[in-house]
Design an enzyme around this catalytic site. Structure first.
Site, PDB file in Angstrom:
ATOM      1  N   HIS A 239      -6.330  -7.366  -0.192  1.00 16.11           N
ATOM      2  CA  HIS A 239      -6.520  -5.746  -0.471  1.00 16.11           C
ATOM      3  C   HIS A 239      -5.541  -5.506  -1.902  1.00 16.11           C
ATOM      4  O   HIS A 239      -4.810  -6.214  -2.017  1.00 16.11           O
ATOM      5  CB  HIS A 239      -5.923  -5.017   0.568  1.00 16.11           C
ATOM      6  CG  HIS A 239      -6.576  -5.442   2.056  1.00 16.11           C
ATOM      7  ND1 HIS A 239      -5.803  -6.404   2.887  1.00 16.11           N
ATOM      8  CD2 HIS A 239      -7.823  -5.172   2.596  1.00 16.11           C
ATOM      9  CE1 HIS A 239      -6.636  -6.314   3.921  1.00 16.11           C
ATOM     10  NE2 HIS A 239      -7.828  -5.735   3.805  1.00 16.11           N
TER      11      HIS A 239
ATOM     12  N   ASP B 221      -4.442 -12.588   3.948  1.00 17.21           N
ATOM     13  CA  ASP B 221      -5.724 -12.326   4.406  1.00 17.21           C
ATOM     14  C   ASP B 221      -6.928 -12.811   3.460  1.00 17.21           C
ATOM     15  O   ASP B 221      -7.829 -12.431   3.937  1.00 17.21           O
ATOM     16  CB  ASP B 221      -5.447 -10.666   4.593  1.00 17.21           C
ATOM     17  CG  ASP B 221      -4.825 -10.010   3.831  1.00 17.21           C
ATOM     18  OD1 ASP B 221      -4.444 -10.418   2.555  1.00 17.21           O
ATOM     19  OD2 ASP B 221      -4.460  -8.681   3.989  1.00 17.21           O
TER      20      ASP B 221
ATOM     21  N   HIS C  98       0.997  -1.433   0.080  1.00 20.50           N
ATOM     22  CA  HIS C  98       0.010  -0.086  -0.020  1.00 20.50           C
ATOM     23  C   HIS C  98       0.818   1.432  -0.040  1.00 20.50           C
ATOM     24  O   HIS C  98       0.268   2.309  -0.263  1.00 20.50           O
ATOM     25  CB  HIS C  98      -0.734  -0.019   1.324  1.00 20.50           C
ATOM     26  CG  HIS C  98      -1.932  -1.062   1.116  1.00 20.50           C
ATOM     27  ND1 HIS C  98      -2.955  -1.318   0.218  1.00 20.50           N
ATOM     28  CD2 HIS C  98      -2.195  -2.012   2.165  1.00 20.50           C
ATOM     29  CE1 HIS C  98      -3.480  -2.363   0.492  1.00 20.50           C
ATOM     30  NE2 HIS C  98      -3.411  -2.674   1.727  1.00 20.50           N
TER      31      HIS C  98
ATOM     32  N   ASP D  20      -2.685 -10.726  -2.137  1.00 24.22           N
ATOM     33  CA  ASP D  20      -3.229  -9.987  -0.847  1.00 24.22           C
ATOM     34  C   ASP D  20      -4.732  -9.593  -1.206  1.00 24.22           C
ATOM     35  O   ASP D  20      -5.278  -9.533  -2.135  1.00 24.22           O
ATOM     36  CB  ASP D  20      -2.444  -8.874  -0.444  1.00 24.22           C
ATOM     37  CG  ASP D  20      -2.727  -8.492   1.061  1.00 24.22           C
ATOM     38  OD1 ASP D  20      -2.134  -8.773   1.790  1.00 24.22           O
ATOM     39  OD2 ASP D  20      -3.817  -7.663   1.035  1.00 24.22           O
TER      40      ASP D  20
HETATM   41 ZN   LIG Z   1      -3.957  -7.110   2.810  1.00 22.12          ZN
END
Ligand SMILES: [Zn+2]
Length: 363
Positions: A165, A250, A126, A163
């Site tokens: 996200h 995740d 991120h 991931d």
């Molecule tokens: Zn994540």
């Protein structure tokens, strides 16, 4: 010689995020405890991490941002963003995470090891050029891809981000670059909000960002089916010199921050699918780096499932798993993606044959 190497270091525990923060030192402690099980000891070579040079971090980050992160070392705690906390040990851990991954890319690139997994924190995908975000300080995978290109002289790098996200930072860093193919499969809509089908890159990089946004609830067979159908032909056309994987855990069914249904079999399948691609494209060269994954009880076994594949202890049959996928879920995702990317990729100009839930269809 061990085929597979790992990066580990106790200093990653010194990045402290405060009580009740999901990205806690316990994550990596659980992984390192798994590596101490009798059946795991001695199976992997260890790559010693080093502190990344400032010049290496500046391959993707701005000087002002590097200075801001460095300043956190003089304070007990600093909030770099509402959810990204740095302690006095974080700057060193973050430099070590980057440096550890660069060592892994160098060793795998030179053929010392077939593949490697950098078990490091803080995570990175991120982190943007000039700001921390989503528990991430420096963008480990992005620095490693830039390093592979500019220092090791590799022509093309494929980054696969699984991931749960979307890896907004990695996408933005390379969105104008046709030498890095960023391929992300993630929950959507979900944090951080980016990663739609139509984000495909900009300028010279148009077509080299591939997003596979999935609604909640996709499981092992859907992930395997989608990746197995789309990534091998695109990778064969792109011809990467190395595959870097932003490996988040995740998407696991028990993870508190995601709503996907991957199990150990799913992580094994994703790994095997990438190994088959790497064998076909780049002499098997894969380097993974830990991103998210917040269920402390399962993260160790998830990493073990990946390491068992990487080292050849297990051999997941990806196509068998893919065959049991929900045809509706797979069809929707692949059709949207192929419709967007057909204009950029020759391999998508003829129909893709898909087999799942005992049905055959073409996209
Ligand atoms: Zn994540």
């Amino acid at each position: 010689m061990s085929k597979t190497a790992i990066v580990r270091d106790h200093r990653f525990l010194e990045h402290r995020t405060g009580s009740d923060h999901p990205e806690s030192p316990q994550r990596i402690e659980a992984i390192y405890n798994m590596l101490e099980r009798p059946e795991m000891v001695g199976r992997f070579a260890t790559i010693e991490p080093r502190l990344a040079d400032k010049a290496e971090i500046l391959l993707v980050h701005s000087p002002a941002y590097l200075k801001k992160v460095a300043a956190t070392a003089t304070r007990a705690y600093t909030a770099l963003s509402p959810d990204t906390i740095a302690s006095s040990g974080s700057y060193e851990a973050a430099r070590l995470a980057v440096g550890g991954l660069l060592q892994a890319v160098t060793k795998v690139g030179s053929g010392c090891y077939a593949n490697a997994f950098a078990l490091v924190r803080p995570p990175g995908h991120h982190a943007e050029v000039n700001r921390a975000m989503g528990y991430c300080l420096f963008n480990n995978a992005a620095v490693a891809a830039a390093y592979a290109r500019k220092v090791l002289g590799m022509a093309r790098v494929l980054i696969l981000d699984w991931d749960v996200h979307h890896g907004n930072g990695t996408q933005h860093i390379f969105e104008m670059d046709n030498s890095v193919l960023f391929f992300s499969i993630h929950q959507y809509p979900h944090y951080p909000g980016t990663g739609s089908f139509t984000e495909t890159g900009l300028g010279r990089g148009e077509g080299f960002t591939v997003n596979l946004p999935l609604a909640r609830g996709y499981g092992d067979s859907e992930y395997a089916s989608i990746l197995h159908a789309l990534l091998p032909p695109m990778a064969a056309e792109f011809k990467p010199d190395i595959i870097i994987v932003s490996a988040g855990f995740d998407p696991h069914e028990k993870d508190p921050l995601g709503n996907m249904r991957l199990s150990l079999a799913g992580f094994a399948a994703l790994t095997r699918c990438l190994m088959e691609i790497a064998d076909a494209c780049c002499d098997g060269r894969i380097v993974m780096v830990l991103e998210g994954g917040y269920d402390i009880r399962t993260i160790g076994d998830n990493v073990k499932a990946v390491l068992d594949e990487l080292s050849g202890k297990t051999k997941c049959r990806v196509s068998e798993l893919a065959d049991s996928a929900s045809a509706k879920k797979v069809h929707y995702t692949l059709k949207r993606s192929v419709n967007v990317h057909r204009r950029y990729w020759k391999c998508l100009s003829h129909p893709l044959d898909i087999c799942c839930a005992n049905k055959r269809f073409q996209i």
